[in-house]
Design a protein around this motif. Structure first.
Motif, PDB file in Angstrom:
ATOM      1  N   ALA A  67       0.556  -1.075   0.031  1.00  0.00           N
ATOM      2  CA  ALA A  67      -0.096   0.185   0.094  1.00  0.00           C
ATOM      3  C   ALA A  67       0.815   1.005  -0.339  1.00  0.00           C
ATOM      4  O   ALA A  67       0.485   2.415  -0.620  1.00  0.00           O
ATOM      5  CB  ALA A  67      -1.415   0.042   0.946  1.00  0.00           C
ATOM      6  N   SER A  68       1.599   1.403   0.272  1.00  0.00           N
ATOM      7  CA  SER A  68       2.542   2.178   0.619  1.00  0.00           C
ATOM      8  C   SER A  68       4.139   3.179  -0.833  1.00  0.00           C
ATOM      9  O   SER A  68       3.671   4.138  -0.559  1.00  0.00           O
ATOM     10  CB  SER A  68       4.108   1.140   1.642  1.00  0.00           C
ATOM     11  N   SER A  69       3.661   1.719  -1.362  1.00  0.00           N
ATOM     12  CA  SER A  69       4.232   1.901  -2.471  1.00  0.00           C
ATOM     13  C   SER A  69       3.273   2.342  -3.637  1.00  0.00           C
ATOM     14  O   SER A  69       3.335   2.946  -4.223  1.00  0.00           O
ATOM     15  CB  SER A  69       5.123   0.518  -3.323  1.00  0.00           C
ATOM     16  N   GLN A  70       2.326   1.831  -3.657  1.00  0.00           N
ATOM     17  CA  GLN A  70       0.827   2.434  -4.359  1.00  0.00           C
ATOM     18  C   GLN A  70       0.958   3.753  -4.038  1.00  0.00           C
ATOM     19  O   GLN A  70       0.507   4.555  -4.612  1.00  0.00           O
ATOM     20  CB  GLN A  70      -0.476   1.588  -4.113  1.00  0.00           C
ATOM     21  N   ARG A  71       0.906   3.861  -3.117  1.00  0.00           N
ATOM     22  CA  ARG A  71       0.517   5.599  -2.277  1.00  0.00           C
ATOM     23  C   ARG A  71       1.657   6.503  -3.359  1.00  0.00           C
ATOM     24  O   ARG A  71       2.057   7.708  -3.402  1.00  0.00           O
ATOM     25  CB  ARG A  71       0.591   5.086  -1.066  1.00  0.00           C
ATOM     26  N   ALA A  72       2.878   5.345  -2.755  1.00  0.00           N
ATOM     27  CA  ALA A  72       4.034   6.729  -3.386  1.00  0.00           C
ATOM     28  C   ALA A  72       3.913   6.402  -5.360  1.00  0.00           C
ATOM     29  O   ALA A  72       4.401   7.793  -5.565  1.00  0.00           O
ATOM     30  CB  ALA A  72       5.435   5.432  -3.053  1.00  0.00           C
TER      31      ALA A  72
END
Lengths: 275, 408
Positions: A67-72
């Motif tokens: 999810a963190s990667s997607q937000r980034a």
């Protein structure tokens, strides 16, 4: 470059403590907030920063870092931007090592030689590339080492003794022991097994040994810090970012402090561990 | 058994590290790497063990229903007015597609390795059904990862898997299609690697999977060679197969790669069109990169982020292609072309009406491409198209579209 990593480990050893490594994904939840978190991590107690290069298909990561990667990526994160953020960080911090962590395809797409040049100039201190095992060392590990960038190797519970020499052969910087047979952030670190795992690695290498995948709490960090040279925390940190966001996924005024408070408590765990 | 030593051959790959030219390899996390090496060692041993192959061959005959016929599609031949069109009827296999050829081989390998718990990813559901089938037969536990979107558009196959005793995990991450199912299957395997065997459904993934799956599917081309010699007294002139990951195509092509006079076409899914951003043609619209354990052509953006594929066919809806195909493309041995959603739907309807064969959407792409060239080929020219799956699974998705196109 690698000097920052070895000096940091030497400094911590002199203080008879382990280092605290903190993982965040570059540009999560947005570029400015991520830069602010990065810039303030050392002050909050991080000795070393694993700076995640966002990737669309993070195959070794659990839901939190996915999810963190997607937000980034939604915020415009890219490899060039990640390197640029390290450059800005270096304007204010010349001592805290920053290791880029992620997957190979964005680097391959960017061009290995160009990436290594720019990363070294920006002040990157090492690379952790999850999907490059020793069998593919020609790709990046050897060019990086020649360019003076340590290539940090992962060792897993599934890595048998017979394979350890191959895993350690071209390793530099430190060894990252993956504490669980699994993806990031999905199981708690088995602290009782970590001591033996670290001892096994130490019998084969003089490099420092960091431990990650599954450390969430100051207590777990302390348990790892008693036996390893570094405790590395990622999923819990990016979860703190996620929980601080508003309903539209935007950073609020609590975002940076929430992360720094968590890092502070983890640092307390690590620093008190051997007292 | 494939040849491995000769020079001037397109059949020598991969090398011992799993490379086809610059493609292939083993790009996986260290946690998985020891297990990949175990699979490689077991496969290497099985590959040279005649008993392994004779057991597999007995399942071909008794269980899968091989050899599948090589059928002269005379009404389509007449319709197009050009070359003689043969279908290799792999849609008649047990479970309705070519996927079972590979699954039986890998399931036997898993059994040799003492593994009784199986993981699979699936797009159209054909590989999932085939894996669930083999697991029922061999009393193995089966967990199938399937994109949530594919669970919706291939509902009959989900029901079949459940009936066969498999657990289906809908995957909601990313685009919720085949790529994400494979990510999730790999993640699950990382967590269970000591106990589970991952049966990959196509000629992709880390070495040795691309080679292993190709070898298991090569029965398609080997039978075709014998059957065509019997039917026409000579080898075919042109081969055509659709490509998602590319296992049915590798299986048909591989035994013919060193016959330079044979023209070979791999047909990718052009979705709404190659010039749009909604297609699944990794060779036509992608560039080399690293994903799912190998280097190959991938759909990706300027930053190396993998982009979402689109195809009406769940089985072709994948942003990559097997590494051996990337190599065959760069060497020029195989020509990679494409067909759109609309063209595939027209071919789907045409084949059903003229031949009484309801093709899966996947081979409908191969037929759609053929429709653009076959009329211009001479009448004594021999074309083989791999009819790699049947279309029952697609009816729910296809019928409203055909209705709207006036083709019902």
């Amino acid at each position: 470059m690698s000097d920052r990593l070895s000096r940091m480990f030497a400094r911590c050893a002199a203080e008879n403590r382990a280092a605290l490594g903190i993982f965040i994904t570059a540009s999560d939840p947005d570029v400015d907030t991520s830069q602010a978190i990065l810039d303030h991590l050392p002050g909050a107690g991080a000795d070393m920063i694993e700076f995640g290069m966002p990737f669309s298909d993070p195959m070794a990561d659990g839901p939190a870092i996915q999810a963190s990667s997607q937000r980034a990526l939604r915020a415009g994160g890219s490899l060039a931007r990640t390197v640029g953020m390290v450059r800005r960080f270096r304007d204010r911090d010349g001592t805290t090592p920053v290791v880029l962590m992620g997957y190979y395809n964005p680097i391959y797409s960017y061009g290995v030689a160009r990436f290594l040049d720019e990363a070294a100039v920006a002040g990157v201190d090492g690379l952790i590339v999850v999907d490059l095992p020793p069998e593919e060392d020609e790709e990046l590990c050897l060019p990086a080492t020649r360019a003076g960038l340590p290539f940090v190797r992962l060792a897993a519970p599934t890595t048998r003794d017979s394979r350890l020499p191959a895993v350690l052969r071209n390793a530099s910087g430190f060894i990252y022991h993956v504490s669980i047979t699994g993806i990031t952030g999905t199981r708690a670190v088995p602290t009782d097994l970590v001591r033996d795992a670290v001892a096994r690695l130490k019998a084969h290498t003089d490099l420092p040994v960091g431990v990650g995948f599954g450390i969430r709490t100051p207590e777990q960090a302390a348990a790892v810090a008693r036996v390893a040279d570094a405790a590395i925390v990622g999923s819990a940190v990016v979860t703190a970012i996620a929980e601080s966001l508003d309903a539209d996924g935007r950073a609020g005024e609590r975002t940076v402090p929430a992360v720094l408070e968590l890092v502070g408590s983890l640092a307390g765990g690590v620093r008190d561990a051997r007292r | 058994m494939p040849a491995t030593a000769a020079t001037n051959t397109f059949r020598a790959g991969p090398d011992e590290d799993g490379h086809f030219g610059s493609f292939g390899g083993r790009y996986v996390a260290e946690t998985l790497m020891p297990l990949i090496l175990d699979v490689e060692a077991a496969w290497s041993q099985a590959r040279s063990d005649p008993d392994f192959w004779s057991e597999l061959r007995s399942y071909h005959v008794q269980y899968i229903g091989r050899p599948s016929p090589l059928y002269l599609a005379s009404r389509l031949t007449e319709h197009f007015g050009g070359a003689r069109l043969y279908f290799k009827r792999d849609e008649l296999n047990h479970t309705g597609a070519h996927k079972i050829n590979n699954v039986m081989g890998q399931a036997l390998l898993a059994r040799r390795m003492g593994k009784t718990r199986i993981i699979a990813e699936t797009g159209a559901g054909q590989h999932g059904v085939a894996t669930a089938t083999a697991c029922a037969l061999f009393d193995m536990e089966c967990e199938v990862f399937m994109g949530a979107e594919d669970v919706e558009r291939q509902r009959p196959n989900v029901d079949r898997m459940r009936l066969l005793g498999a657990k289906v995990h809908p995957v909601t991450s990313g685009s919720a299609t085949l790529k994400d199912a494979m990510n999730e299957a790999l993640r699950y395997w990382v967590s269970t690697a000591e106990t589970h065997f991952y049966i990959i459904g196509t000629v992709a993934g880390p070495h040795p999977y691309p080679q292993m799956v190709r070898d298991f599917q090569s029965v398609i081309g080997e039978e075709t060679r014998e059957q065509m010699l019997r039917a026409e007294g000579r080898l075919p002139d042109t081969l055509v197969a659709c490509i998602g990951g590319g296992s049915n195509a590798m299986g048909l092509f591989y035994p013919f790669l060193d016959e330079p006079e044979i023209t070979i076409y791999g047909v990718e899914a052009a979705g709404h069109g190659i010039d749009t951003d909604a297609h699944a043609a990794s060779i036509a619209g992608g560039r080399p990169g690293v994903l799912h354990g190998n280097r190959t052509y991938l759909l990706q953006d300027d930053d190396g982020q993998i982009t979402e594929a689109h195809s009406i066919s769940a089985g072709l809806d994948y942003p990559g292609i097997g590494p051996e195909h990337s190599w065959l493309h760069e060497t020029g041995r195989v020509q990679y072309v494409s067909a759109t959603d609309t063209a595939a739907l027209e071919a789907f309807a045409l084949c059903s009406r003229l031949e009484g064969i309801i093709p899966a959407l996947e081979p409908s792409h191969a037929l759609a491409f053929l429709a653009t060239i076959i009329g211009d080929l001479p009448k004594d020219h021999l074309v083989v198209m791999n009819m790699c799956g049947r279309g029952d699974k697609d009816l729910e998705a296809v019928l409203p579209r055909l209705d709207a196109m006036g083709l019902l």
